[in-house]
Enzyme design. Structure first.
Site: not given
Ligand SMILES: C[S@@+](CC[C@H](N)C(=O)[O-])C[C@H]1O[C@@H](n2cnc3c(N)ncnc32)[C@H](O)[C@@H]1O
Length: 409
Positions: A198, A220, A333
């Site tokens: 991704d 994604k 998100m």
């Molecule tokens: C589709 S979701 C995926 C979440 C992922 N599966 C997890 O467990 O972290 C994507 C969201 O995760 C959060 N996110 C993921 N990585 C991040 C990071 N390094 N810093 C801040 N937010 C993050 C944000 O809110 C982003 O919009």
């Protein structure tokens, strides 16, 4: 004759019967004083093997740092120098070894001569690479002996017939810092034939994939799914059927807002093998690197992970459940919907001065954290450049950042 050795040790003259049978004996010399060591080393005769940390031409014996996993023995030595360095490498290598390697190799010992079953070098190479890069070595330690033998036999039959069985690993890559990959994730991505990844997986993590693996970017991005979900599911099935070791690498944890369940459902329906390797989810990574504990005895006894991805800007979320004391809310998100989220929480009774933190690009060198209150946070975002991916933390625990922001100390 016994002789007194330094530091209370003793040198014993071995009985003649023993020295005749085993004419070479071993002397270990470590007095703490190099000059004293040399005196002892030089008293050893030519037939005595000597080990000492003090460098001397007669001290030729080395004790490498070793790893023993069943029939597998790995020795690391640094030409007798720096045992700490040898030990460091031993520990590094040890973490790379799959947990089930000893059980797998022990089962191979009892398989007997492979040449009688796999007659060409190509068949044997296919078998060994498939076995060592395959799933069995990751789980044999949890399996019964007859199950291990069954899998090995199937691999031998497949190699003899020129077939190999594929497997998909659904792997969580964590929030960004490559050091937050799990040991298992690291091992699995180093084995993959093909990796589907991704946008949120950092390039530092992709750099740890096996150099000759095929890399497939499946995107994604908010409102821009480079490859639609059903096509990703289908591709995983096809690749596994081709007999390849496939890694589906996803940001954070695959089972937390990651649609990981959907991807492996197709594999389960097709009767294909898969494993799930959890990752550190953004909530854990971002809160840790921002110095905001999600629970704390004085402020929050529970934490709730919520999707902030509002469909058509509507708020079909159970807002009343969110407005409870001693609870932390973490919105994934939620950056685009932040003004709606903040106003709905206030509307449903949360104090307008409830602290809020936005952690962007958490755990990476570009991490930024902005804080405010429910009332002020939308304005703060307008004035500062907050960039996705961003995690929103709402709750009294945000106050602790002032004291616990270890990253910026
Ligand atoms: C589709 S979701 C995926 C979440 C992922 N599966 C997890 O467990 O972290 C994507 C969201 O995760 C959060 N996110 C993921 N990585 C991040 C990071 N390094 N810093 C801040 N937010 C993050 C944000 O809110 C982003 O919009």
């Amino acid at each position: 004759m016994p002789e007194d050795a330094p530091d209370g040790g003793r040198l014993e003259a071995l009985p003649k019967s023993l020295t005749d049978a085993f004419p070479v004996s071993l002397l270990l010399v470590e007095t703490g004083d190099p000059e004293e060591d040399i005196k002892w080393i030089e008293r050893a005769g030519p037939r005595v093997m000597v080990w000492s940390p003090t460098r001397h031409p007669m001290a030729r014996v080395q004790f490498p740092a070793t790893i023993n996993r069943g029939p597998l023995r790995i020795s690391v030595d640094t030409a007798g120098r720096w045992p700490t360095v040898a030990n460091w490498f031993r520990q590094k290598l040890d973490t790379l070894l799959p947990q089930g390697i000893a059980s797998t190799l022990e089962a191979m010992v009892s398989q007997g001569d492979l040449k009688s079953k796999l007659t060409t070098p190509h068949q044997r190479r296919t078998f060994w690479y498939g076995l060592l890069d395959g799933p069995l070595v990751n789980r044999a330690h949890q399996m019964a002996d007859d199950e291990i033998h069954g899998e090995i036999q199937a691999r031998i039959d497949a190699a003899a017939a020129g077939r190999s069985e594929g497997e998909v690993y659904l792997v969580g890559a964590g929030p960004g810092d490559p050091d937050l990959l799990t040991v298992k994730a690291l091992r699995v991505i180093a084995q993959a034939d093909v990796v589907l990844y991704d946008r949120l997986v950092s390039k530092e993590i992709l750099a740890r994939v096996r150099a000759d693996a095929e890399m497939i970017h499946v995107g994604k991005q908010r409102s821009n799914h480079t490859v639609p979900q059903d096509q990703i599911n289908q591709r995983l099935v096809e690749l596994a059927k081709e007999g390849r070791t496939v890694v589906r690498l996803k940001g954070g944890d695959p089972f937390i807002f990651g649609r990981g369940g959907e991807e492996i459902e197709s594999l389960a329906e097709a009767g294909l093998k898969f494993q799930v390797v959890p990752g550190i989810t953004a909530a854990s990574g971002c809160s840790a690197y921002a110095g905001i504990p999600l629970t704390h005895r004085d402020y929050a006894q529970s934490v709730r992970f919520v999707t902030g991805h509002l469909k058509n800007n509507t708020c079909d979320l159970p807002w009343n459940d969110f407005v409870q004391s001693n609870q932390t809310l973490v919105f994934y998100m939620g950056l685009v919907g932040l003004p709606v989220i903040a106003s709905e929480l206030i509307k449903h009774g949360m104090p307008a001065d409830m602290p809020v933190a936005l952690v962007s690009k958490g755990t990476t060198p570009e991490q930024t954290v902005v804080t405010g209150s429910l009332e002020s946070i939308a304005g703060v975002v307008e004035r500062s450049e907050v960039r996705a991916p961003t995690l929103i933390i709402v709750g009294e625990v945000v106050k602790l950042r002032g004291k616990l922001d270890w990253l910026n100390r």
